[in-house]
Write an enzyme that holds these catalytic residues in place. Structure first.
Site, PDB file in Angstrom:
ATOM      1  N   PRO A  15       0.073  -1.208  12.044  1.00 52.40           N
ATOM      2  CA  PRO A  15      -1.307  -1.681  12.203  1.00 52.40           C
ATOM      3  C   PRO A  15      -2.069  -1.799  10.888  1.00 52.40           C
ATOM      4  CG  PRO A  15      -1.073   0.578  12.982  1.00 52.40           C
ATOM      5  CD  PRO A  15       0.319   0.049  12.758  1.00 52.40           C
ATOM      6  N   ASN A  16      -2.804  -2.882  10.820  1.00 50.37           N
ATOM      7  CA  ASN A  16      -3.712  -3.195   9.706  1.00 50.37           C
ATOM      8  C   ASN A  16      -3.001  -3.658   8.439  1.00 50.37           C
ATOM      9  OD1 ASN A  16      -6.161  -2.461  11.140  1.00 50.37           O
ATOM     10  ND2 ASN A  16      -5.401  -0.366  11.000  1.00 50.37           N
ATOM     11  N   ARG A  23      -7.805  -5.645   2.476  1.00 54.12           N
ATOM     12  CA  ARG A  23      -8.066  -4.283   2.945  1.00 54.12           C
ATOM     13  C   ARG A  23      -8.104  -3.312   1.757  1.00 54.12           C
ATOM     14  NH1 ARG A  23      -3.574  -0.548   6.038  1.00 54.12           N
ATOM     15  NH2 ARG A  23      -5.010   1.116   6.542  1.00 54.12           N
ATOM     16  N   TYR A  28      -4.827  -0.371  -1.813  1.00 55.60           N
ATOM     17  CA  TYR A  28      -3.620  -1.077  -1.398  1.00 55.60           C
ATOM     18  C   TYR A  28      -3.240  -2.230  -2.311  1.00 55.60           C
ATOM     19  CZ  TYR A  28      -4.083   1.705   2.813  1.00 55.60           C
ATOM     20  OH  TYR A  28      -4.156   2.762   3.683  1.00 55.60           O
ATOM     21  N   ASN A  80       7.069   0.798   7.591  1.00 50.77           N
ATOM     22  CA  ASN A  80       5.760   1.355   7.243  1.00 50.77           C
ATOM     23  C   ASN A  80       4.954   1.291   8.531  1.00 50.77           C
ATOM     24  OD1 ASN A  80       3.231   2.053   6.411  1.00 50.77           O
ATOM     25  ND2 ASN A  80       3.168   0.669   4.646  1.00 50.77           N
ATOM     26  N   ALA A  83      -0.862   3.834  10.198  1.00 53.94           N
ATOM     27  CA  ALA A  83      -1.500   4.994  10.833  1.00 53.94           C
ATOM     28  C   ALA A  83      -0.637   5.607  11.936  1.00 53.94           C
ATOM     29  CB  ALA A  83      -2.855   4.586  11.392  1.00 53.94           C
ATOM     30  N   ASP A  93      10.707   8.954  18.280  1.00 51.52           N
ATOM     31  CA  ASP A  93      11.793   8.998  19.267  1.00 51.52           C
ATOM     32  C   ASP A  93      12.608   7.706  19.273  1.00 51.52           C
ATOM     33  OD1 ASP A  93      10.895  11.509  19.911  1.00 51.52           O
ATOM     34  OD2 ASP A  93      10.156  10.990  21.917  1.00 51.52           O
ATOM     35  N   GLU A 104      11.392   5.234   5.516  1.00 49.18           N
ATOM     36  CA  GLU A 104       9.938   5.092   5.675  1.00 49.18           C
ATOM     37  C   GLU A 104       9.310   4.745   4.325  1.00 49.18           C
ATOM     38  OE1 GLU A 104       6.611   7.887   7.567  1.00 49.18           O
ATOM     39  OE2 GLU A 104       7.183   8.463   5.543  1.00 49.18           O
ATOM     40  N   HIS A 106       5.400   4.123   2.405  1.00 51.53           N
ATOM     41  CA  HIS A 106       3.941   4.031   2.381  1.00 51.53           C
ATOM     42  C   HIS A 106       3.536   3.455   1.032  1.00 51.53           C
ATOM     43  CE1 HIS A 106       3.244   6.139   6.094  1.00 51.53           C
ATOM     44  NE2 HIS A 106       4.084   7.077   5.706  1.00 51.53           N
ATOM     45  N   THR A 108       0.570   3.674  -0.410  1.00 49.69           N
ATOM     46  CA  THR A 108      -0.218   4.679  -1.123  1.00 49.69           C
ATOM     47  C   THR A 108       0.501   6.034  -1.057  1.00 49.69           C
ATOM     48  OG1 THR A 108      -1.448   5.251   0.886  1.00 49.69           O
ATOM     49  CG2 THR A 108      -2.400   3.539  -0.541  1.00 49.69           C
ATOM     50  N   ARG A 113      -3.929  11.919  -0.228  1.00 45.79           N
ATOM     51  CA  ARG A 113      -5.078  11.407   0.532  1.00 45.79           C
ATOM     52  C   ARG A 113      -5.523  12.449   1.572  1.00 45.79           C
ATOM     53  NH1 ARG A 113      -4.023   5.346   2.321  1.00 45.79           N
ATOM     54  NH2 ARG A 113      -6.249   5.568   2.774  1.00 45.79           N
ATOM     55  N   ARG A 117      -3.184  12.461   6.856  1.00 50.35           N
ATOM     56  CA  ARG A 117      -2.083  11.568   6.478  1.00 50.35           C
ATOM     57  C   ARG A 117      -0.872  12.344   5.951  1.00 50.35           C
ATOM     58  NH1 ARG A 117      -4.767   6.511   6.446  1.00 50.35           N
ATOM     59  NH2 ARG A 117      -6.960   6.798   5.921  1.00 50.35           N
TER      60      ARG A 117
END
Ligand code: DQA
Length: 156
Positions: A15-16, A23, A28, A80, A83, A93, A104, A106, A108, A113, A117
């Site tokens: 999301p986002n 953003r 970012y 990624n 949130a 799962d 994974e 990220h 940032t 932060r 997070r």
């Protein structure tokens, strides 16, 4: 010629992340999601892999895409989950359930932060996690994934 299924990796953005570029650019950066997906396609190609890049703002849709990766016999996943990384047992799962090597990412440094997070359910299910390298993290994630699955660089 189309790549065999086992040569495809899925790159999932949550999301986002469709808002990259507009953003919070101080966090970012100014790169867009299209820039990220181009970087992923180029990096994957260096290892003879195809990057199937998806973005969704919906948790269940991300779960469905992970299941699809299994059905299509994907060789790996870079995710990624944004949130949802910090909240989603369902994504944890799903990654565990399909047993596909997963990294994974990220953009940032989530550990520098807010405390909400600092925990990641997706990191718990992944074999590796990269955080804080900006969009370069996607390139590093694909290189690490390639090493994990034995895909050799085409440009030694
Ligand atoms: C993010 C970090 C998350 O905490 C945040 O919710 C995002 C983006 C990152 O790439 O730095 O949406 O995953």
């Amino acid at each position: 010629m189309a790549k065999a299924p086992s040569e495809t990796i899925y790159v999932l953005n949550g999301p986002n992340l469709n808002l990259l570029g507009i953003r919070e650019p101080e966090k970012y950066g100014s790169f867009t999601l299209a820039d990220v997906e181009r970087l992923c396609a180029e990096t994957a190609a260096q290892y003879g892999l195809k990057a199937d890049c998806r973005q969704s703002n919906h948790e269940g849709e991300l779960v469905d895409i992970i299941h699809e990766a299994h059905n299509k016999k994907a060789a790996g996943i870079v995710i990624n989950a944004a949130a949802y990384s910090h909240t989603s047992i369902a994504l944890h799962d799903a990654i565990k359930g399909v047993n596909i090597p997963t990294v994974e990412v990220h953009i940032t440094n989530v550990h520098a932060r807010e405390s909400f997070r600092h925990h990641s359910f997706t990191a718990m299910a992944a074999f590796a996690s990269l955080t804080g390298f900006g969009i370069e993290g996607y390139r590093l994630a694909i290189s690490g994934l390639a090493a994990k699955i034995g895909a050799k660089s085409k440009n030694p």
